[in-house]
Design an enzyme around this catalytic site. Structure first.
Site, PDB file in Angstrom:
ATOM      1  NE  ARG A 169      -3.513  -1.705   2.769  1.00  0.00           N
ATOM      2  CZ  ARG A 169      -4.679  -2.134   2.322  1.00  0.00           C
ATOM      3  NH1 ARG A 169      -5.388  -1.376   1.538  1.00  0.00           N
ATOM      4  NH2 ARG A 169      -5.150  -3.315   2.648  1.00  0.00           N
ATOM      5  CG  HIS A 220       0.832  -8.729   3.965  1.00  0.00           C
ATOM      6  ND1 HIS A 220       0.972  -8.898   5.323  1.00  0.00           N
ATOM      7  CD2 HIS A 220       0.016  -7.663   3.803  1.00  0.00           C
ATOM      8  CE1 HIS A 220       0.268  -7.968   5.943  1.00  0.00           C
ATOM      9  NE2 HIS A 220      -0.322  -7.206   5.059  1.00  0.00           N
ATOM     10  NE  ARG A 268      -5.673  -3.334  14.634  1.00  0.00           N
ATOM     11  CZ  ARG A 268      -5.085  -3.457  13.461  1.00  0.00           C
ATOM     12  NH1 ARG A 268      -3.882  -2.971  13.285  1.00  0.00           N
ATOM     13  NH2 ARG A 268      -5.671  -4.071  12.457  1.00  0.00           N
TER      14      ARG A 268
END
Lengths: 684, 69
Positions: A371, A431, A560
């Site tokens: 990204r 990734h 998280r």
């Protein structure tokens, strides 16, 4: 629901509740609370597009679905609907109270019916000059299908009516938030500030838009449709199942609606017509809501009001081993450097790339890109390197969720400038966050590598917490080279002795590390596992951690988001304690520490412990060899673990209770900044 | 194989191919080892009294030679 495994869809909602808690929290600055509402809303959209969409696809499999998923998608979907409705009610309550609070600070939201003459004039002008040309109304005919509604956009469903008659027509109009701001700040009157939603500016101008018809009464209700993003399915389910079941899975086409939200004041006739035209049935999620939707736009709330409405700006700390104006390549050659974002400045990374792009001895730069920032300095540095004659190779992941289009554009741009672009690995999302710089001087090759837990993205590096290791350690850099060889030629699967790559080795490695702790615990040695990751849902790893707990291994987890393990169950997980931290920065770093009989092993990773990361993605988990950095990471884990302000206990009831506040408040993200901002030499 | 070498021998020379001949010194040396291009030589010493005591990550790279271009 199984007592020992929480479905990830349910635990995810519990995470989003923690986000909502921040919006509710009076200690959080006012406008930041609006932003948390925006984050909650944005998260939920993505959740429906991906998670709920997957569950709905699995429903098609009927009774087989439970075998694939491990739990029943139908009852999970029902639970999801219930939880979402109750969270939305809480959301609306918070929203109303925040609007009231803004009012008390002389900042007022107004709608098209509450305008002063001065504002009326302003809005009329704004509508004519900015808005009108962007509006494309669609008249709904009773016997025709609806147009293909844009995913994630908001529409006004409009009733056009002639007063005193039965004459009516219906129309749809997209609110163009992609090209215009959602919130328009109006001229101040005295000390008072005013904001209006773009939706209401459009309502103001409806008569003007539909002037060709003979109507004099207009009412508009917001609707929003979320569609199946068809991106996650292969990530979540074993491939063999996919092949077997692909026919029935693919029968459900891309873009099928998964959620419909409407203004609860919308008249029944209009609602019925819309849901019928959209083919919504009893199993579908139809949510009545308030007048305004897509409150994710709060993430871009206009800057107005006092300083105290915002978090204090954070000035990133320079790393103690990197000196302004001096070579970063030389600094990394001297010793490994670990950056911790957003406390450390991402500029160090850009500086490293810039230096490499002009260093006459650097021959090549290889990097993975997942990204990217909007105006990516990373890309600019790479383009510059290519112009300076370096061999630049980028591995661009086209399937980065919701960023596909941007990544194709970047890819083309890079290719035009002579950069070699590799579009991922077929069947596997890349990734991993890797950079490799090769420098050849006097025939001696020196490699510099950067390995991270987060994307090479300067925008997110300001708000996500991540680790990034710079190293010249041959054991690491040789294997980073192997990874890039693999990206170049996909059948070259070298042996790796240090880096742990998914999907080839991570599962096995984690299992071995856990087994080692179990063995040590049984032999009466110290044994512990400390994990700080975003999601933990892989059932095999969950079960292995249960076994470790039962053997007496002390396990601390900082998670998280999705979390399928149930801590604190007698005889199963009583040695496992877990917390989740939600604060101003998004916790994103992934860190694993294993006792290893006193000779601690420490890893940073791009992977979560989810089946998708372990089996369907190229991820890199990297051992930390530098003793000082290992000790620093352990201290960081402890700082996070001792948070008593923003940490919530992750318990079997998903209660999201805060950990007991201590006498002295200890807020990990504040403490992290202080820890890294200590005078030179005192950090490690 | 290394562990079984006759104790009267102090130095041995191995010839072979990649990838094993880059991976082996990389694993034996504490500092790792650069990629061995064709006809490169790496010399590793171990602070041990017996070949049987050799462990991974304990070797010291004495020199690394590769052919000039």
């Amino acid at each position: 629901m199984s007592k020992t495994y929480t479905p990830k869809e349910i635990s995810w909602l519990s995470f989003n509740e923690r986000v909502l808690q921040e919006a509710e929290n009076k200690e959080v600055p006012l406008i930041e609370r609006f932003k948390f509402l925006g984050i909650y809303s944005n998260n939920l959209d993505e959740y429906f597009r991906v998670r709920v969409a997957t569950l709905k696809r699995l429903l098609e499999l009927g009774s087989k679905a439970k075998n694939v998923l491990g739990y029943n998608p139908k009852s999970t979907l029902k639970d999801v609907q219930e939880i979402v409705l109750s969270q939305n009610a809480r959301f609306e309550k918070i929203y109303t109270s925040l609007i009231r609070e803004l009012d008390s600070h002389n900042i007022h939201f107004v709608n098209e019916k509450q305008l002063s003459p001065e504002h009326t004039e302003f809005i009329r002008n704004y509508f004519i000059t900015e808005v009108r040309a962007r509006l494309m109304p669609y008249i709904i005919e009773s016997d025709a299908e609806l147009p293909n509604l844009t995913e994630d956009a908001i529409y006004l469903a409009i009733i056009l009516h002639k007063k005193g008659t039965d004459k009516k027509r219906y129309a749809l109009l997209e609110v163009p938030t992609d090209v215009l701001p959602r919130f328009i700040v109006l001229p101040e009157i005295g000390d008072d500030k005013y904001i209006i939603y773009l939706d209401d500016v459009i309502r103001f101008g409806l008569r003007d838009i539909f002037f060709i018809f003979d109507f004099d009464d207009f009412s508009a209700y917001t609707i929003k449709l979320t569609k199946d993003a068809e991106l996650e399915i292969a990530d979540d389910i074993l491939e063999s199942y996919i092949e077997k079941l692909s026919r029935s899975l693919h029968q459900r086409k891309w873009g099928n609606p998964v959620r419909f939200i409407y203004d609860r004041k919308m008249p029944d006739e209009l609602l019925k017509m819309l849901t019928k035209k959209l083919n919504f049935g009893p199993d579908d999620v139809v949510i009545p809501a308030e007048r305004y939707h897509n409150l994710k736009d709060f993430m871009r709330f206009p800057r107005l009001g006092k300083k105290k409405f915002y978090y204090d700006p954070v000035v990133a700390v320079p790393h103690k081993d990197i000196q302004q104006g001096k070579s970063i390549l030389s600094a990394v050659k001297r010793k490994d450097i670990m950056l911790h974002f957003p406390y450390h400045s991402f500029d160090h990374f850009i500086d490293l790339l810039r230096e490499a792009s002009i260093d006459p001895y650097v021959t090549s730069i290889q990097i993975t890109l997942y990204r990217l920032a909007r105006n990516s300095s990373v890309i600019n540095a790479l383009l510059n390197a290519a112009r300076n004659g370096k061999h630049v190779t980028t591995v661009v992941e086209l399937q980065a969720r919701f960023d596909e289009e941007a990544n194709i554009l970047w890819g083309n741009r890079l290719q035009e400038e002579g950069v070699k672009v590799i579009y991922g690995v077929p069947g596997l999302k890349v990734h991993a966050k890797l950079l490799l710089i090769t420098r050849v001087k006097n025939d001696i090759t020196q490699r510099y590598s950067a390995i991270g837990t987060g994307n090479f993205n300067e925008d997110t590096a300001r708000i996500y917490t991540d680790h990034l290791l710079f190293t010249t350690n041959l054991k690491i850099t040789n294997e980073v080279q192997k990874a890039f060889n693999f990206f170049n030629v996909n059948y070259k699967k070298d042996n790796y002795y240090h880096l742990v790559l998914s999907p080839f080795a991570l599962r096995n490695k984690i299992n071995l590390l856990i087994e080692n702790e179990i063995r040590n615990a049984r032999e009466g040695k110290d044994a512990y596992i400390y994990l700080k990751i975003n999601n933990l849902t892989d059932s095999e790893i969950v079960n292995n951690l249960y076994e470790a707990s039962a053997a007496g291994v002390n396990i601390k987890l900082i998670i998280r988001g999705m979390f399928s393990l149930v801590p604190g169950m007698k005889d199963i997980s009583e040695n496992i304690k877990a917390i989740g931290i939600v604060d101003r920065f998004l916790e994103h770093s992934r860190l694993m520490i294993f006792c290893n009989g006193g000779n601690e092993e420490c890893y940073i990773s791009s992977a979560d412990l989810m089946t998708r990361n372990i089996e369907h993605r190229i991820e890199v988990t990297c051992p930390v060899f530098d003793k000082n950095i290992r000790s620093e990471l352990k201290k960081i884990f402890n700082i996070l673990w001792h948070d008593n302000v923003k940490a919530r206990k992750l318990d079997p009831g998903l209660s999201n209770k805060f950990v007991k506040p201590g006498k002295i408040p200890f807020q990990a993200q504040v403490e992290m900044y202080n820890f890294l901002n200590k005078p030179k030499g005192k950090v490690s | 194989m290394l562990k079984k070498i006759d104790e009267d021998t102090n130095t041995i020379t191995l010839f072979g191919h990649n990838p094993a001949f880059t991976e082996m010194p990389d694993r034996l040396c504490k500092s790792g080892c650069e990629f061995l291009t064709k006809t490169s030589i790496v010399c590793i010493s171990f602070p041990v009294n017996s070949w049987s005591e050799i462990k991974l990550d304990t070797g010291k790279q004495e020199y690394f030679l590769k052919p000039e271009k």
